[in-house]
Design a protein around this motif. Structure first.
Motif, mmCIF file in Angstrom:
data_model
loop_
_atom_site.group_PDB
_atom_site.id
_atom_site.type_symbol
_atom_site.label_atom_id
_atom_site.label_comp_id
_atom_site.label_asym_id
_atom_site.label_seq_id
_atom_site.Cartn_x
_atom_site.Cartn_y
_atom_site.Cartn_z
ATOM 1 N N SER A 19 0.578 -1.077 0.056
ATOM 2 C CA SER A 19 -0.215 -0.309 -0.027
ATOM 3 C C SER A 19 1.077 1.084 -0.103
ATOM 4 O O SER A 19 1.184 1.906 1.218
ATOM 5 C CB SER A 19 -0.862 0.075 1.403
ATOM 6 O OG SER A 19 -0.094 -0.441 2.883
ATOM 7 N N ALA A 21 1.693 5.163 -0.933
ATOM 8 C CA ALA A 21 1.020 6.481 -1.328
ATOM 9 C C ALA A 21 2.345 7.495 -1.273
ATOM 10 O O ALA A 21 1.855 8.340 -0.927
ATOM 11 C CB ALA A 21 -0.209 6.753 -0.300
ATOM 12 N N VAL A 30 1.207 6.820 4.083
ATOM 13 C CA VAL A 30 0.444 5.701 4.692
ATOM 14 C C VAL A 30 -1.248 5.918 5.844
ATOM 15 O O VAL A 30 -0.564 5.956 6.297
ATOM 16 C CB VAL A 30 0.862 4.097 4.122
ATOM 17 C CG1 VAL A 30 -0.380 3.298 4.312
ATOM 18 C CG2 VAL A 30 1.492 3.991 2.721
ATOM 19 N N GLU A 34 -4.991 2.516 4.163
ATOM 20 C CA GLU A 34 -5.015 2.598 3.039
ATOM 21 C C GLU A 34 -3.619 1.055 2.937
ATOM 22 O O GLU A 34 -3.477 1.150 2.074
ATOM 23 C CB GLU A 34 -3.942 3.969 2.798
ATOM 24 C CG GLU A 34 -4.536 5.123 2.255
ATOM 25 C CD GLU A 34 -3.473 5.742 1.904
ATOM 26 O OE1 GLU A 34 -4.577 7.063 1.052
ATOM 27 O OE2 GLU A 34 -2.648 6.369 2.461
ATOM 28 N N LYS A 36 -3.071 -2.068 3.269
ATOM 29 C CA LYS A 36 -3.724 -3.617 2.047
ATOM 30 C C LYS A 36 -3.700 -4.836 2.522
ATOM 31 O O LYS A 36 -2.365 -4.775 2.531
ATOM 32 C CB LYS A 36 -3.317 -2.992 1.088
ATOM 33 C CG LYS A 36 -3.860 -1.804 -0.291
ATOM 34 C CD LYS A 36 -5.276 -2.143 0.171
ATOM 35 C CE LYS A 36 -5.499 -0.916 -0.934
ATOM 36 N NZ LYS A 36 -6.167 0.321 -0.113
#
Length: 156
Positions: A19, A21, A30, A34, A36
């Motif tokens: 995950s 970002a 993150v 968010e 995962k």
């Protein structure tokens, strides 16, 4: 190293679920929603989930990985080839040093605790409640069980 290559193969799918970002400038941010989660690598006992937050545990370089474990989860005595830095995000870890999993020798470390282990230091863990830890280290990440029969991959 055989352990590292087996572990690397198990993480390839996990890294695809990372995950990230990332924004311009090369930084990563993150938020909790968010993250995962997916199955933990097969080198760990069944029942855990993992999420790669940054980097790639199968390659050289820095990475951050979260591990979510249920109550009663345990990891047998093992070592890592590089430094391992662990932060307890939620729950608690009972961490002990040595080649034998002696519950009386483990220290209870609650959320917010910090752990830094040098390469080759044998240690074991037990979780008496659902817990999330974050592991930050350099890859490729590998686990070598003190007793090879404790390696969950041996029973698959």
């Amino acid at each position: 190293m055989r352990v590292a290559s087996i572990f690397a193969a198990g993480l390839i799918g996990l890294c695809g679920m990372a995950s990230f970002a990332a924004a311009e400038g090369g930084h990563t941010m993150v938020t909790p929603d968010e993250v995962k989660w997916g199955p933990a690598p097969k080198v760990l006992p069944a029942g855990a989930e993992a999420a790669v937050l940054f980097g790639d545990p199968t390659k050289e370089g820095l990475f951050a990985l979260r591990l979510k474990v249920p109550s009663g989860y345990a990891i047998a005595p093992h070592t890592h080839p590089v430094h391992e830095v662990v932060t307890v995000v939620s729950g608690a870890i009972n961490l002990g040093m040595g080649e034998t999993a002696d519950p009386g020798a483990a220290k209870a470390l609650p959320a917010g605790s910090f752990i830094a282990l040098p390469p080759g230091m044998a240690h074991f863990a037990r979780f008496d409640e659902p817990t999330v830890i974050q592991i930050t280290t350099t890859g490729p990440w590998a686990i070598k069980y003190v007793n090879p029969a404790d390696d969950p991959q041996k029973s698959q």
